[in-house]
Enzyme design. Structure first.
Site, mmCIF file in Angstrom:
data_model
loop_
_atom_site.group_PDB
_atom_site.id
_atom_site.type_symbol
_atom_site.label_atom_id
_atom_site.label_comp_id
_atom_site.label_asym_id
_atom_site.label_seq_id
_atom_site.Cartn_x
_atom_site.Cartn_y
_atom_site.Cartn_z
ATOM 1 C CG ASP A 106 -2.179 0.891 0.892
ATOM 2 O OD1 ASP A 106 -2.115 1.703 -0.054
ATOM 3 O OD2 ASP A 106 -3.186 0.788 1.600
HETATM 4 C C1 BGC Z 1 -5.017 3.246 0.118
HETATM 5 C C2 BGC Z 1 -5.225 2.181 -0.938
HETATM 6 C C3 BGC Z 1 -5.087 2.774 -2.316
HETATM 7 C C4 BGC Z 1 -3.732 3.434 -2.429
HETATM 8 C C5 BGC Z 1 -3.446 4.005 -3.779
HETATM 9 C C6 BGC Z 1 -3.752 4.055 -0.133
HETATM 10 O O1 BGC Z 1 -3.669 5.156 0.704
HETATM 11 O O2 BGC Z 1 -4.964 2.646 1.389
HETATM 12 O O3 BGC Z 1 -6.474 1.582 -0.756
HETATM 13 O O4 BGC Z 1 -5.279 1.795 -3.275
HETATM 14 O O5 BGC Z 1 -3.649 4.469 -1.464
HETATM 15 O O6 BGC Z 1 -4.156 5.135 -4.034
#
Ligand code: BGC
Length: 720
Positions: free
Chosen positions: A267
């Site tokens: 993530d």
């Molecule tokens: C979130 C994810 C997301 C990623 C990319 C993160 O902050 O937890 O769910 O896919 O950002 O945008």
């Protein structure tokens, strides 16, 4: 075939080129993202070089055929081996045509429509140049304080798994490697991100292995069984080890046990966050731990590009680990056909036709209507077109109806609630006032609302949470509506007119101060682009509410977590008996305000003639059950027939109810349909104390009915 080309390429790449494939950077790091063609991403700030960007593997959050094509073109000009970029984005509940938030979608219990919504999202995203969506998010959720519950389909592992499969099917179709209108899916957040302590985002998760396997893992597994191409790690610690540095989760479970051979991405920033967790000493240690644990792509932090080379040179990690990760990424590019056509489906002309088309909006309207849940209705709904309506509240004309994670959707395009009313009744019958802001109210706003309601026959209150009050980093400790809106409800109730509350929000709320003051409550969630139309369809009876909750609505936040598939205690409360030493609160009931599976309709249904093929299930002899469901009211509608079991003599204690099946059926007034279920021995298996997954011979209860609370009880025995 694929392996061959990709592995030949890996052999031609320098170590630096390979490592650069493993970083994912946001759009503004790339030439071609702006008209001027300059990089605006802070490469110096991140301590990376133009070479890294030039050799990087994937882009986060780019969209639009023009932009993605121009980035890809500029990239290929500069890239020595001509390795195209992968474009990944968060297409969570629609691209430009925004569907209801996933929690709402769950409440539709409509797998076909959910699949359709993902298919549409994929088509719009693909034509704009996106290759991978960071969806489905399938984290099981039991705590409405956590803002990200709106991204999940709720608290049940079986239902979540069914939706996980439906969404993956919708995104990827039969075969995304052959169908350029589809995108690859990425299931997230692995694992157990949905159980942060206190409902505070990013917080610690600690649970038994049994709990993890039984409740939290099934939906990720279901998505992968359906062919989901990628997995994203979670931000949280799980039993002391951050998920993003967790070898047990990624190498042992995901790769070894489940056989997953696709790409794992961290993530956002989660590799570097291993330092904050106190799990890695510094960036170098974080890089080592992330890669060894199984993270192929590091999203938005540079630990890999800064340190993997040294780690290889020192002999701390083997280059083969890097090769494996690169190979997986190249294979995904190859599967998507990017080596032959790096622009894939990106097409500015087709984009205009496809994105936000009439037919897509129609599907969004339908799903929005199916996702709303009617929680209370004391004779006031549906509204009569002759009635004079006062539409009051901060959401009456607000455009914040798309919900979190709808960054391409434009709020201006969303149908406002007032516009929905205007499509149903003459504007002379409609008055409206804001009444309050989301979180503040003045006496002049209240006075204006009062005046507006003076001549009305019915008051419709459009209330809720701003979209920022849920979603990522949107945890709340108090899950009532903001004080300002409760005051508005209180003041309007003094007018003694029939009142309907329509709620726009991203989590189950404590509805005290609303539900007790109004005659009807429609939980509309964040319905998306067609919000106002869908809500008006429901309020005027052009659509009949058929949503059923997939997350319990707590009586108050003090009950949280409160979920239907809980265990009994040794001292359960007895109905109607007041006594001291039982498991209870002294000040509130144990039961949620509205249970899992609950939702009203404008018609009524009766259940009769339940027949069980036998009172016994054997491994080779499933139980066939039929029930007659009759629409006993005046209008046609959908009923969600729900089947639950309770294992009474498990090797470990089993939940009071477990959802095992459901059928959504449409019934004309007076119509009866026979609904059939089959229950097999396999469905009765669960994780034992030694983690074996099996069933136990013995007694079971079976429940069939309209929700997890109101269901008739039957019994059977499992003989093995
Ligand atoms: C979130 C994810 C997301 C990623 C990319 C993160 O902050 O937890 O769910 O896919 O950002 O945008």
């Amino acid at each position: 075939m694929i392996k061959q080309h990709s592995s030949t390429l890996v052999n031609e790449m320098t170590l630096d080129e390979k490592i650069a494939q493993l970083i994912q950077l946001a759009t503004h790091f790339y030439k071609g993202a702006t008209e001027e063609g300059q990089i605006t991403g802070p490469i110096e700030e991140m301590g990376i070089t133009g070479d890294t960007v030039q050799n990087s593997g994937s882009v986060l959050g780019a969209s639009g055929a023009k932009t993605t094509k121009s980035i890809q073109k500029a990239h290929l000009n500069d890239n020595r081996l001509g390795i195209p970029l992968l474009f990944m984005s968060d297409i969570i509940h629609g691209y430009k045509t925004i569907f209801p938030v996933p929690l709402a979608m769950g409440c539709s219990w409509d797998l076909e429509l959910a699949e359709k919504s993902a298919e549409i999202a994929a088509k719009e995203a693909a034509v704009s140049g996106v290759h991978v969506t960071f969806s489905p998010m399938v984290d099981l959720t039991r705590d409405p304080r956590w803002g990200r519950v709106m991204e999940s389909t709720g608290e049940d592992p079986f239902l979540n798994s069914e939706f996980a499969k439906a969404l993956v099917r919708g995104y990827q179709g039969e075969d995304y490697t052959k169908d350029n209108d589809r995108v690859a899916a990425c299931v997230k957040h692995f694992a157990a991100y949905g159980a942060p302590e206190g409902g505070r985002d990013y917080n610690t998760v600690d649970m038994s292995e049994r709990q993890l396997r039984e409740y939290y893992l099934p939906a990720y597994k279901a998505a992968l069984d359906e062919g989901c191409a990628m997995v994203m790690t979670a931000f949280n610690i799980l039993d002391g080890v951050p998920a993003t540095g967790n070898k047990r989760l990624m190498r042992d479970l995901l790769r070894e046990e489940w056989g997953f051979d696709g790409v794992v991405i961290s993530d956002w920033g989660a590799v570097k966050e291993l330092i904050h967790h106190g799990y890695a000493e510094d960036e170098k240690d974080a890089a080592q731990k992330g890669l060894k644990a199984g993270v192929d792509i590091e999203m938005m932090t540079p630990c890999y590009v800064h340190h993997l080379k040294t780690l290889v040179e020192e002999g701390s990690i083997s280059e083969s680990l890097i090769d494996e990760a690169v190979l997986r990424i190249l294979e995904l590019k190859e599967k998507l056909g990017l080596f032959e056509n790096p622009y894939r489906a990106a097409d500015e002309e087709r984009e205009k036709e496809i994105v936000f088309s009439e037919s897509h909006r129609k599907a969004a309207r339908e799903l929005a209507a199916k996702s709303s849940v009617l929680l209370k209705n004391e004779g006031v709904l549906p509204l009569d077109r002759e009635q004079k309506v006062a539409l009051i509240g901060p959401f009456a004309e607000h455009d914040d109806l798309l919900g979190p994670w709808s960054w391409i959707g434009s709020r201006e395009d969303a149908v406002k609630v007032r516009e929905g009313f205007e499509s149903k009744i003459d504007s002379r019958q409609l008055s409206s006032a804001k009444g309050s802001d989301i979180s503040a109210v003045t006496s002049s706003q209240i006075n204006e609302a009062r005046r507006s309601a003076e001549n009305a026959d019915v008051i419709v209150l459009a209330l809720g949470e701003e979209s920022d009050m849920s979603g990522e980093a949107g945890s709340r400790a108090d899950i009532r509506l903001p004080e300002a809106q409760l005051k508005l409800v209180e003041e309007m109730s003094k007018l003694n007119k029939p009142m309907v509350a329509v709620l726009f929000n991203g989590r189950p709320l404590d509805l005290h101060g609303v539900v007790d003051k109004v005659d009807a409550v429609l939980e509309a969630w964040f319905p998306g682009s067609e919000a106002g139309s869908a809500v008006a369809d429901l309020l005027y009876g052009d659509a009949n509410p058929s949503g059923r909750l997939t997350m319990s609505f707590p009586y108050s936040v003090g009950q949280v977590p409160v979920y239907y598939n809980r265990y009994n205690t040794g001292r359960p409360q007895k109905k109607g008996v007041q006594e001291r030493f039982v498991s209870q609160y002294l000040d509130i009931p144990n039961e949620p305000l509205f249970p899992f599976g609950f939702g009203l309709s404008y018609t009524t249904f009766s259940y009769s003639d339940v027949t069980l093929s036998s009172s016994v299930i054997k491994p080779e002899q499933p139980l066939h059950l039929t029930v007659n469901v009759t629409n006993t009211g005046e209008v046609a509608g959908d009923e969600v027939v729900q089947l639950y079991v309770r294992d009474i003599t498990g090797e470990v204690v089993r939940p009071l109810r477990e959802l095992k099946g459901f059928k959504k059926i449409w019934l004309e007034p007076g119509e009866t349909k026979e609904v059939a279920f089959t229950l097999t021995e396999e469905q009765l298996r669960y994780y034992h104390s030694d983690l074996s997954h099996e069933s136990d011979a013995g007694k079971f209860n079976l429940y069939i009915g309209a929700n997890s609370r109101d269901a008739a009880e039957y019994a059977f025995e499992l003989i093995k």
